[in-house]
Write a protein that holds these residues in place. Structure first.
Motif, PDB file in Angstrom:
ATOM      1  N   LEU A 149       3.868   3.939  -1.636  1.00 51.25           N
ATOM      2  CA  LEU A 149       4.363   4.517  -2.877  1.00 51.25           C
ATOM      3  C   LEU A 149       5.654   5.268  -2.547  1.00 51.25           C
ATOM      4  O   LEU A 149       5.696   6.052  -1.606  1.00 51.25           O
ATOM      5  N   TRP A 158       6.016   2.084  -7.556  1.00 50.80           N
ATOM      6  CA  TRP A 158       5.011   1.299  -6.836  1.00 50.80           C
ATOM      7  C   TRP A 158       5.165  -0.155  -7.242  1.00 50.80           C
ATOM      8  O   TRP A 158       5.274  -0.469  -8.429  1.00 50.80           O
ATOM      9  N   TYR A 162      -0.333   4.933  -0.809  1.00 50.53           N
ATOM     10  CA  TYR A 162      -0.828   5.034  -2.192  1.00 50.53           C
ATOM     11  C   TYR A 162      -2.246   5.580  -2.152  1.00 50.53           C
ATOM     12  O   TYR A 162      -3.085   5.092  -1.400  1.00 50.53           O
ATOM     13  N   PRO A 213      -1.671   8.218  -8.880  1.00 54.69           N
ATOM     14  CA  PRO A 213      -1.353   9.245  -7.880  1.00 54.69           C
ATOM     15  C   PRO A 213      -1.328  10.623  -8.534  1.00 54.69           C
ATOM     16  O   PRO A 213      -0.788  10.785  -9.625  1.00 54.69           O
ATOM     17  N   SER A 272       0.811  -1.217   0.000  1.00 53.49           N
ATOM     18  CA  SER A 272       0.000   0.000   0.000  1.00 53.49           C
ATOM     19  C   SER A 272       0.846   1.269   0.000  1.00 53.49           C
ATOM     20  O   SER A 272       0.305   2.367   0.100  1.00 53.49           O
TER      21      SER A 272
END
Length: 183
Positions: free
Chosen positions: A58, A88, A69, A76, A56
């Motif tokens: 980034l 990611w 994220y 994003p 989850s």
């Protein structure tokens, strides 16, 4: 059509395998206590690999930060981190390149399916027209043979009638008298 059917079967098989793997993972996670959840911000100023161990998270290379994220938006926003600097899933490819790669692969798959469908439709239409032409040609030859056969039959009948007439075996309709034979 066959390629589409095969790809659908392949996707169903993949979903089945993925579901089985998920069930196995669910069984493993149900037996083992879940690890304590760590916030993505705890991995900031460390490394990309440590940040991306949590799915989850980034990683943004511009300021070496690990952020959650944004699940609500698919991509994003650029205010959070530009796509060319955002990582990611894996550290060796950025989100922008990942999107381009996925789009290219999906495009190639769609184009190949479209080409296969068009080729199959073209071949079927072409084979049907060939078979129709051949069937028509065979029907013409059959009719010609039948007419030739009827013509030869008529010629044979005329020859036989001449021979019968020559030997007096033909019953003439204009001759009222006929040969009388006792049995």
């Amino acid at each position: 059509m066959e390629a589409l059917r095969l790809s659908l079967l392949w996707l169903q098989g993949l979903a089945l395998v993925w579901g089985r793997a998920g069930m196995g993972l669910a069984h493993l996670t149900a037996t083992a206590p879940p690890p304590p959840a760590q916030e993505c911000s705890e991995f900031s100023q460390r490394s990309c690999e440590e940040c991306l161990k949590n799915v989850s998270c980034l990683w943004c290379y511009t300021n070496n930060t690990c952020i959650d994220y944004p699940v609500r938006s698919i991509l994003p926003p650029s205010s959070l981190c530009s796509l060319s600097n955002a990582q990611w899933g894996v550290c060796w490819i950025n989100v922008e390149a990942l999107i381009i790669a996925i789009a290219v692969v999906a495009g190639l798959i769609l184009v190949s399916i479209a080409i296969c469908c068009c080729y199959c439709c073209y071949c079927r239409r072409r084979s049907r027209s060939r078979s129709d032409e051949e069937e028509e040609r065979l029907a013409r030859k059959r009719e010609e043979r039948r007419l030739q056969s009827l013509q030869r039959k008529h010629e044979r009948k005329l020859k036989h009638d001449e021979i019968r007439k020559k030997y007096g075996l033909l019953q003439d309709s204009d001759n009222p008298y006929s040969r009388f034979e006792n049995e």
